[in-house]
Design a protein around this motif. Structure first.
Motif, PDB file in Angstrom:
ATOM      1  N   THR A 130       0.825  -1.201   0.000  1.00 10.26           N
ATOM      2  CA  THR A 130       0.000   0.000   0.000  1.00 10.26           C
ATOM      3  C   THR A 130       0.867   1.262   0.000  1.00 10.26           C
ATOM      4  O   THR A 130       0.586   2.223  -0.731  1.00 10.26           O
ATOM      5  CB  THR A 130      -0.940   0.018   1.222  1.00 10.26           C
ATOM      6  OG1 THR A 130      -1.753  -1.153   1.183  1.00 10.26           O
ATOM      7  CG2 THR A 130      -1.817   1.249   1.233  1.00 10.26           C
ATOM      8  N   ALA A 131       1.928   1.248   0.779  1.00  5.08           N
ATOM      9  CA  ALA A 131       2.809   2.416   0.861  1.00  5.08           C
ATOM     10  C   ALA A 131       3.528   2.671  -0.464  1.00  5.08           C
ATOM     11  O   ALA A 131       3.632   3.818  -0.912  1.00  5.08           O
ATOM     12  CB  ALA A 131       3.826   2.237   1.984  1.00  5.08           C
ATOM     13  N   ILE A 132       3.991   1.613  -1.096  1.00  5.91           N
ATOM     14  CA  ILE A 132       4.768   1.770  -2.326  1.00  5.91           C
ATOM     15  C   ILE A 132       3.872   2.058  -3.527  1.00  5.91           C
ATOM     16  O   ILE A 132       4.189   2.904  -4.356  1.00  5.91           O
ATOM     17  CB  ILE A 132       5.631   0.515  -2.576  1.00  5.91           C
ATOM     18  CG1 ILE A 132       6.739   0.449  -1.535  1.00  5.91           C
ATOM     19  CG2 ILE A 132       6.217   0.509  -3.987  1.00  5.91           C
ATOM     20  CD1 ILE A 132       7.499  -0.850  -1.507  1.00  5.91           C
ATOM     21  N   ILE A 187       6.451   2.918   7.679  1.00  3.63           N
ATOM     22  CA  ILE A 187       7.703   2.377   8.230  1.00  3.63           C
ATOM     23  C   ILE A 187       7.685   2.438   9.752  1.00  3.63           C
ATOM     24  O   ILE A 187       8.033   1.468  10.432  1.00  3.63           O
ATOM     25  CB  ILE A 187       8.919   3.131   7.651  1.00  3.63           C
ATOM     26  CG1 ILE A 187       9.061   2.826   6.165  1.00  3.63           C
ATOM     27  CG2 ILE A 187      10.198   2.773   8.416  1.00  3.63           C
ATOM     28  CD1 ILE A 187      10.029   3.724   5.435  1.00  3.63           C
ATOM     29  N   ILE A 188       7.249   3.553  10.294  1.00  4.26           N
ATOM     30  CA  ILE A 188       7.176   3.705  11.752  1.00  4.26           C
ATOM     31  C   ILE A 188       6.177   2.717  12.340  1.00  4.26           C
ATOM     32  O   ILE A 188       6.442   2.070  13.353  1.00  4.26           O
ATOM     33  CB  ILE A 188       6.831   5.156  12.133  1.00  4.26           C
ATOM     34  CG1 ILE A 188       8.003   6.074  11.783  1.00  4.26           C
ATOM     35  CG2 ILE A 188       6.476   5.272  13.608  1.00  4.26           C
ATOM     36  CD1 ILE A 188       7.689   7.550  11.838  1.00  4.26           C
ATOM     37  N   ASP A 189       5.023   2.566  11.678  1.00  2.74           N
ATOM     38  CA  ASP A 189       4.009   1.619  12.152  1.00  2.74           C
ATOM     39  C   ASP A 189       4.539   0.185  12.148  1.00  2.74           C
ATOM     40  O   ASP A 189       4.313  -0.572  13.100  1.00  2.74           O
ATOM     41  CB  ASP A 189       2.744   1.686  11.288  1.00  2.74           C
ATOM     42  CG  ASP A 189       1.940   2.947  11.506  1.00  2.74           C
ATOM     43  OD1 ASP A 189       2.213   3.680  12.493  1.00  2.74           O
ATOM     44  OD2 ASP A 189       1.034   3.214  10.690  1.00  2.74           O
ATOM     45  N   TYR A 231       6.848  -4.566  15.937  1.00  2.00           N
ATOM     46  CA  TYR A 231       7.845  -5.405  16.599  1.00  2.00           C
ATOM     47  C   TYR A 231       7.975  -5.076  18.077  1.00  2.00           C
ATOM     48  O   TYR A 231       8.143  -5.959  18.901  1.00  2.00           O
ATOM     49  CB  TYR A 231       9.199  -5.285  15.897  1.00  2.00           C
ATOM     50  CG  TYR A 231       9.221  -6.012  14.585  1.00  2.00           C
ATOM     51  CD1 TYR A 231       9.384  -7.390  14.550  1.00  2.00           C
ATOM     52  CD2 TYR A 231       9.051  -5.340  13.386  1.00  2.00           C
ATOM     53  CE1 TYR A 231       9.390  -8.078  13.355  1.00  2.00           C
ATOM     54  CE2 TYR A 231       9.055  -6.018  12.186  1.00  2.00           C
ATOM     55  CZ  TYR A 231       9.231  -7.384  12.181  1.00  2.00           C
ATOM     56  OH  TYR A 231       9.229  -8.054  10.991  1.00  2.00           O
ATOM     57  N   LYS A 232       7.894  -3.809  18.403  1.00  4.72           N
ATOM     58  CA  LYS A 232       7.973  -3.405  19.812  1.00  4.72           C
ATOM     59  C   LYS A 232       6.786  -3.935  20.617  1.00  4.72           C
ATOM     60  O   LYS A 232       6.904  -4.201  21.802  1.00  4.72           O
ATOM     61  CB  LYS A 232       8.014  -1.887  19.931  1.00  4.72           C
ATOM     62  CG  LYS A 232       9.291  -1.259  19.464  1.00  4.72           C
ATOM     63  CD  LYS A 232       9.217   0.232  19.711  1.00  4.72           C
ATOM     64  CE  LYS A 232      10.385   0.973  19.141  1.00  4.72           C
ATOM     65  NZ  LYS A 232      10.265   2.420  19.351  1.00  4.72           N
ATOM     66  N   ARG A 233       5.628  -4.063  19.947  1.00  2.00           N
ATOM     67  CA  ARG A 233       4.414  -4.481  20.637  1.00  2.00           C
ATOM     68  C   ARG A 233       4.213  -5.996  20.669  1.00  2.00           C
ATOM     69  O   ARG A 233       3.234  -6.471  21.247  1.00  2.00           O
ATOM     70  CB  ARG A 233       3.193  -3.833  19.983  1.00  2.00           C
ATOM     71  CG  ARG A 233       3.140  -2.325  20.170  1.00  2.00           C
ATOM     72  CD  ARG A 233       1.815  -1.742  19.717  1.00  2.00           C
ATOM     73  NE  ARG A 233       1.393  -2.182  18.410  1.00  2.00           N
ATOM     74  CZ  ARG A 233       1.539  -1.501  17.275  1.00  2.00           C
ATOM     75  NH1 ARG A 233       2.106  -0.328  17.288  1.00  2.00           N
ATOM     76  NH2 ARG A 233       1.106  -1.985  16.138  1.00  2.00           N
ATOM     77  N   LEU A 234       5.117  -6.752  20.070  1.00  2.00           N
ATOM     78  CA  LEU A 234       4.981  -8.209  20.133  1.00  2.00           C
ATOM     79  C   LEU A 234       4.974  -8.653  21.589  1.00  2.00           C
ATOM     80  O   LEU A 234       5.774  -8.165  22.394  1.00  2.00           O
ATOM     81  CB  LEU A 234       6.142  -8.896  19.403  1.00  2.00           C
ATOM     82  CG  LEU A 234       6.140  -8.840  17.890  1.00  2.00           C
ATOM     83  CD1 LEU A 234       7.453  -9.408  17.350  1.00  2.00           C
ATOM     84  CD2 LEU A 234       4.961  -9.587  17.303  1.00  2.00           C
ATOM     85  N   PRO A 235       4.085  -9.562  21.934  1.00  2.00           N
ATOM     86  CA  PRO A 235       4.056 -10.017  23.328  1.00  2.00           C
ATOM     87  C   PRO A 235       5.264 -10.888  23.656  1.00  2.00           C
ATOM     88  O   PRO A 235       5.792 -11.586  22.796  1.00  2.00           O
ATOM     89  CB  PRO A 235       2.768 -10.833  23.408  1.00  2.00           C
ATOM     90  CG  PRO A 235       2.508 -11.270  22.022  1.00  2.00           C
ATOM     91  CD  PRO A 235       3.058 -10.198  21.122  1.00  2.00           C
TER      92      PRO A 235
END
Length: 65
Positions: free
Chosen positions: A32-34, A47-49, A54-58
């Motif tokens: 979608t971005a490209i 990119i930020i999303d 990855y930061k929100r992975l449990p």
């Protein structure tokens, strides 16, 4: 522990189905971005999303406690 080490550990805890789902989400967002008409700002937000996913992975080790 460095942030990248924490994320690596969380990734190794994913099962096959979870990993495939994550790859599909990433592909859809990148496509979608490209190929979309959102422009540079939309690409940056994508990119930020994706990075934040990855930061929100449990941490499954923490969930078992």
């Amino acid at each position: 522990m460095l942030e990248i080490e924490k994320v690596k550990e969380k990734i190794t805890q994913l099962d096959e189905s979870e990993a495939k789902s994550l790859l599909m989400i990433m592909y859809a967002r990148l496509d979608t971005a490209i190929n979309g008409t959102g422009g540079d700002e939309f690409i940056k937000k994508t990119i930020i999303d994706l990075f934040d996913i990855y930061k929100r992975l449990p941490d499954k080790k923490e969930l078992k406690k």
